[in-house]
Write a protein that holds these residues in place. Sequence first.
Motif, PDB file in Angstrom:
ATOM      1  N   VAL A 447       0.856  -1.181   0.000  1.00  0.00           N
ATOM      2  CA  VAL A 447       0.000   0.000   0.000  1.00  0.00           C
ATOM      3  C   VAL A 447       0.894   1.234   0.000  1.00  0.00           C
ATOM      4  O   VAL A 447       1.815   1.346   0.817  1.00  0.00           O
ATOM      5  CB  VAL A 447      -0.931   0.036   1.231  1.00  0.00           C
ATOM      6  CG1 VAL A 447      -1.809   1.293   1.193  1.00  0.00           C
ATOM      7  CG2 VAL A 447      -1.796  -1.216   1.295  1.00  0.00           C
ATOM      8  N   ILE A 448       0.652   2.129  -0.930  1.00  0.00           N
ATOM      9  CA  ILE A 448       1.406   3.373  -0.966  1.00  0.00           C
ATOM     10  C   ILE A 448       0.483   4.506  -1.370  1.00  0.00           C
ATOM     11  O   ILE A 448      -0.353   4.363  -2.256  1.00  0.00           O
ATOM     12  CB  ILE A 448       2.615   3.288  -1.940  1.00  0.00           C
ATOM     13  CG1 ILE A 448       3.336   4.636  -2.014  1.00  0.00           C
ATOM     14  CG2 ILE A 448       2.193   2.819  -3.318  1.00  0.00           C
ATOM     15  CD1 ILE A 448       4.618   4.617  -2.822  1.00  0.00           C
ATOM     16  N   GLU A 449       0.629   5.632  -0.692  1.00  0.00           N
ATOM     17  CA  GLU A 449      -0.049   6.869  -1.066  1.00  0.00           C
ATOM     18  C   GLU A 449       1.013   7.952  -1.136  1.00  0.00           C
ATOM     19  O   GLU A 449       1.674   8.250  -0.140  1.00  0.00           O
ATOM     20  CB  GLU A 449      -1.135   7.225  -0.053  1.00  0.00           C
ATOM     21  CG  GLU A 449      -1.953   8.442  -0.450  1.00  0.00           C
ATOM     22  CD  GLU A 449      -3.092   8.724   0.518  1.00  0.00           C
ATOM     23  OE1 GLU A 449      -3.310   9.912   0.849  1.00  0.00           O
ATOM     24  OE2 GLU A 449      -3.765   7.757   0.927  1.00  0.00           O
ATOM     25  N   ARG A 508       9.545   5.512  -0.343  1.00  0.00           N
ATOM     26  CA  ARG A 508       8.370   4.749  -0.755  1.00  0.00           C
ATOM     27  C   ARG A 508       8.070   5.135  -2.200  1.00  0.00           C
ATOM     28  O   ARG A 508       7.732   6.293  -2.495  1.00  0.00           O
ATOM     29  CB  ARG A 508       7.184   5.034   0.156  1.00  0.00           C
ATOM     30  CG  ARG A 508       7.426   4.559   1.596  1.00  0.00           C
ATOM     31  CD  ARG A 508       6.199   4.761   2.482  1.00  0.00           C
ATOM     32  NE  ARG A 508       5.052   4.008   2.025  1.00  0.00           N
ATOM     33  CZ  ARG A 508       4.874   2.688   2.187  1.00  0.00           C
ATOM     34  NH1 ARG A 508       5.814   1.980   2.806  1.00  0.00           N
ATOM     35  NH2 ARG A 508       3.787   2.087   1.746  1.00  0.00           N
ATOM     36  N   PRO A 548      -1.959  13.368  -5.614  1.00  0.00           N
ATOM     37  CA  PRO A 548      -1.829  12.189  -4.755  1.00  0.00           C
ATOM     38  C   PRO A 548      -2.473  10.953  -5.389  1.00  0.00           C
ATOM     39  O   PRO A 548      -3.574  11.034  -5.944  1.00  0.00           O
ATOM     40  CB  PRO A 548      -2.556  12.591  -3.466  1.00  0.00           C
ATOM     41  CG  PRO A 548      -3.495  13.669  -3.878  1.00  0.00           C
ATOM     42  CD  PRO A 548      -2.877  14.376  -5.048  1.00  0.00           C
ATOM     43  N   ILE A 549      -1.763   9.853  -5.323  1.00  0.00           N
ATOM     44  CA  ILE A 549      -2.254   8.567  -5.843  1.00  0.00           C
ATOM     45  C   ILE A 549      -2.155   7.539  -4.736  1.00  0.00           C
ATOM     46  O   ILE A 549      -1.145   7.482  -4.021  1.00  0.00           O
ATOM     47  CB  ILE A 549      -1.451   8.120  -7.075  1.00  0.00           C
ATOM     48  CG1 ILE A 549      -1.714   9.043  -8.268  1.00  0.00           C
ATOM     49  CG2 ILE A 549      -1.794   6.673  -7.462  1.00  0.00           C
ATOM     50  CD1 ILE A 549      -0.899   8.699  -9.504  1.00  0.00           C
ATOM     51  N   ARG A 550      -3.166   6.724  -4.614  1.00  0.00           N
ATOM     52  CA  ARG A 550      -3.153   5.632  -3.642  1.00  0.00           C
ATOM     53  C   ARG A 550      -3.246   4.309  -4.389  1.00  0.00           C
ATOM     54  O   ARG A 550      -4.229   4.048  -5.099  1.00  0.00           O
ATOM     55  CB  ARG A 550      -4.299   5.745  -2.641  1.00  0.00           C
ATOM     56  CG  ARG A 550      -4.311   4.633  -1.583  1.00  0.00           C
ATOM     57  CD  ARG A 550      -5.410   4.840  -0.553  1.00  0.00           C
ATOM     58  NE  ARG A 550      -5.477   3.753   0.411  1.00  0.00           N
ATOM     59  CZ  ARG A 550      -4.721   3.633   1.501  1.00  0.00           C
ATOM     60  NH1 ARG A 550      -3.814   4.574   1.775  1.00  0.00           N
ATOM     61  NH2 ARG A 550      -4.848   2.610   2.314  1.00  0.00           N
ATOM     62  N   ASP A 552      -3.332   0.420  -3.603  1.00  0.00           N
ATOM     63  CA  ASP A 552      -3.548  -0.543  -2.520  1.00  0.00           C
ATOM     64  C   ASP A 552      -3.732  -1.925  -3.146  1.00  0.00           C
ATOM     65  O   ASP A 552      -4.826  -2.308  -3.555  1.00  0.00           O
ATOM     66  CB  ASP A 552      -4.784  -0.151  -1.709  1.00  0.00           C
ATOM     67  CG  ASP A 552      -4.963  -1.010  -0.455  1.00  0.00           C
ATOM     68  OD1 ASP A 552      -4.444  -2.145  -0.436  1.00  0.00           O
ATOM     69  OD2 ASP A 552      -5.640  -0.553   0.488  1.00  0.00           O
ATOM     70  N   THR A 557      -7.314  -1.683  -5.144  1.00  0.00           N
ATOM     71  CA  THR A 557      -7.790  -0.376  -5.592  1.00  0.00           C
ATOM     72  C   THR A 557      -6.636   0.485  -6.099  1.00  0.00           C
ATOM     73  O   THR A 557      -5.494   0.365  -5.658  1.00  0.00           O
ATOM     74  CB  THR A 557      -8.502   0.372  -4.453  1.00  0.00           C
ATOM     75  OG1 THR A 557      -7.610   0.514  -3.340  1.00  0.00           O
ATOM     76  CG2 THR A 557      -9.746  -0.385  -4.010  1.00  0.00           C
ATOM     77  N   GLU A 559      -6.426   4.634  -6.977  1.00  0.00           N
ATOM     78  CA  GLU A 559      -7.205   5.866  -6.974  1.00  0.00           C
ATOM     79  C   GLU A 559      -6.328   7.094  -7.155  1.00  0.00           C
ATOM     80  O   GLU A 559      -5.267   7.223  -6.526  1.00  0.00           O
ATOM     81  CB  GLU A 559      -7.971   6.007  -5.641  1.00  0.00           C
ATOM     82  CG  GLU A 559      -8.999   4.917  -5.387  1.00  0.00           C
ATOM     83  CD  GLU A 559     -10.241   5.052  -6.246  1.00  0.00           C
ATOM     84  OE1 GLU A 559     -10.456   6.143  -6.818  1.00  0.00           O
ATOM     85  OE2 GLU A 559     -11.005   4.067  -6.348  1.00  0.00           O
ATOM     86  N   LEU A 561      -6.392  10.707  -6.128  1.00  0.00           N
ATOM     87  CA  LEU A 561      -7.104  11.391  -5.053  1.00  0.00           C
ATOM     88  C   LEU A 561      -7.290  12.866  -5.387  1.00  0.00           C
ATOM     89  O   LEU A 561      -6.785  13.772  -4.713  1.00  0.00           O
ATOM     90  CB  LEU A 561      -6.366  11.203  -3.731  1.00  0.00           C
ATOM     91  CG  LEU A 561      -6.132   9.740  -3.318  1.00  0.00           C
ATOM     92  CD1 LEU A 561      -5.348   9.662  -2.009  1.00  0.00           C
ATOM     93  CD2 LEU A 561      -7.450   8.989  -3.206  1.00  0.00           C
TER      94      LEU A 561
END
Length: 626
Positions: A447-449, A508, A548-550, A552, A557, A559, A561
């Motif tokens: 998971v990275i945002e 990250r 911003p990108i998430r 997961d 997912t 996304e 953002l």
Amino acid sequence: MNPVIQEITDRLIERSRASRTAYLARLDAEAEEARRRGPARAGLGCANLAHGFAAAGQADKLDLRSNVKPGVAIVSSYNDMLSAHQPYETYPATLKAAVRKAGGVAQFAGGVPAMCDGITQGRAGMELSLYSREVIAMATAIALSHDMFDASLMLGVCDKIVPGLLIGALHFGHLPAVFVPAGPMTSGLPNKVKARTRQLFAEGKVGKGELLDAESKSYHSPGTCTFYGTANSNQVMIEVMGLHLPGSTFVNPRTELREALTEAAGRRAVELTAHGDEYTPVGRVVDEKAVVNACVALLATGGSTNHTMHIVAIAAAAGINLLWDDLAALSKVVPLLTRMYPNGQADVNHFQAAGGMQVLIGDLLDAGLLHRDVLTVAGHGLDHYRSSVELKDGELVWEERTGGSTDLDVLRPVSDAFSPDGGIHMLNGNLGCAVSKVSAVKDEHLVIEAPAKVFDDQLELLRAFEAGELDGQDFVAVIRYQGPSANGMPELHKLTPPLSVLLDRGQRVAIVTDGRMSGASGKVPAAIHLSPEAAHGGPIALVCDGDPIRLDSTAGTLELLVPAEELAARTPQGAPLTDAQWVGTGRELFAAFRRTAGPAERGAGIFALNGEAEAVARAAADGVPA
């Protein structure tokens, strides 16, 4: 049978009913004609047939003229530049002799191109790589188009070659097809050492000479590269689909056992023709159950992400409408059972020594994760593939392997899996749908945002890394205009070493792209094959630096953002290359492919679902909505 896998199979059967029925109707008509007529060449006129045996030796000429013995086509990807295909140099003579002993006559029907993604990584030639699958399928069709043959022997190993051969063979679905592997090279420099040397080179700590020494000690002899990339994923899936002889997949080249298995493949092709008692057309072997089995094997071994497209294209060639949703559902119930580089430090030779395909297939069967009620080139039922093969007094002997894995660091049973779900996850979100290979990614990186850094070419990212512009910050690298309609969807594997360096420094980082990575993709989290692609106006074309990108991979997912109203006000940034720019290395010859390539989730190919046209026409004639 696992109820989820049965449910997915049932949905696949129902979804494919019209196209598959039309495909099988065509196959059955051709099969009935083959039984009635005898050897295929019996339907040729005298001038046609004379052309077909003009260059044959005297014995073959007499056999071909007689219209009694079945004819077998040899289609090969041989070239002597590429290690995986070089062993095929001697196969035609071996196969011809074996076919003759079995009562048939074999001819080398045609060659297909085989390019190496390892050579073309990061270069213009890589932009032809995925398209080569379609060229291979068409070349296979040309080889079989002479109506001289009653079965085929398909010689291919790597990336696009095996899917291309199979797609071509399925368009001649009434013919049996036996795939003949060449096997992996013996183990060379350990993968951990090779990967470390690549990172040191990316950091400027070793020179090109030291890197070349490491690479040449890893890739050192005839045979397939030993890491678990697309080539060896091909081989696993083909055996599970029942198109190899049992146990033949990972036998090294130039061994007595390899030679004996090649001869056996030639004999078996004769036995499977419509003129014997074991008629086994390839279009019947590759059915919905076999396709699901191939998907299960891919997931259970953490195989190449390339096959999320190849298996869709293969299924379509057999009239089967496979979706990424099917793979996503399967991944939730198929455990990860192997650790092979880049998912671990072992290679395919270690996997073979631990029990290999026979242990893997046996355990998956016992757990109800594979369909056993299938047709294969070895006979009816996948249980044939629980048997290991060896030479005893010069004869091949298959014996069921009853023991389990001898190395639990490489191959585990379902009861003690490395992970409860498959090594490939499907992602969905407001950026579209994508694929994520998680089997080589550490849990803390799933998971990275982080803010986006946008590039329209992989070379831009490499230059930014070399200039130190990516140091000391978390980010999601967005590499767009890399899809099938933009530039052929090249693999972006050269990005793995520099981004791995940043990951090891504590940053990250992740990748989001409408391009491909590779069967050798490693520890960097990535959302790849993103669809719709930027060239088709996909949302990835709207991403700006700093958004911003998430990502997961656990939740599945992806996304962006950014408020929906803000995205709606944006216009696409950047653009794919024009035809005038997309030139050199023969790329201009493939411009038509760019214009007709389908989306990644439909296989990124140029061919329609086989049987769909007939099904639509029949529905229209019956007044039923298609």
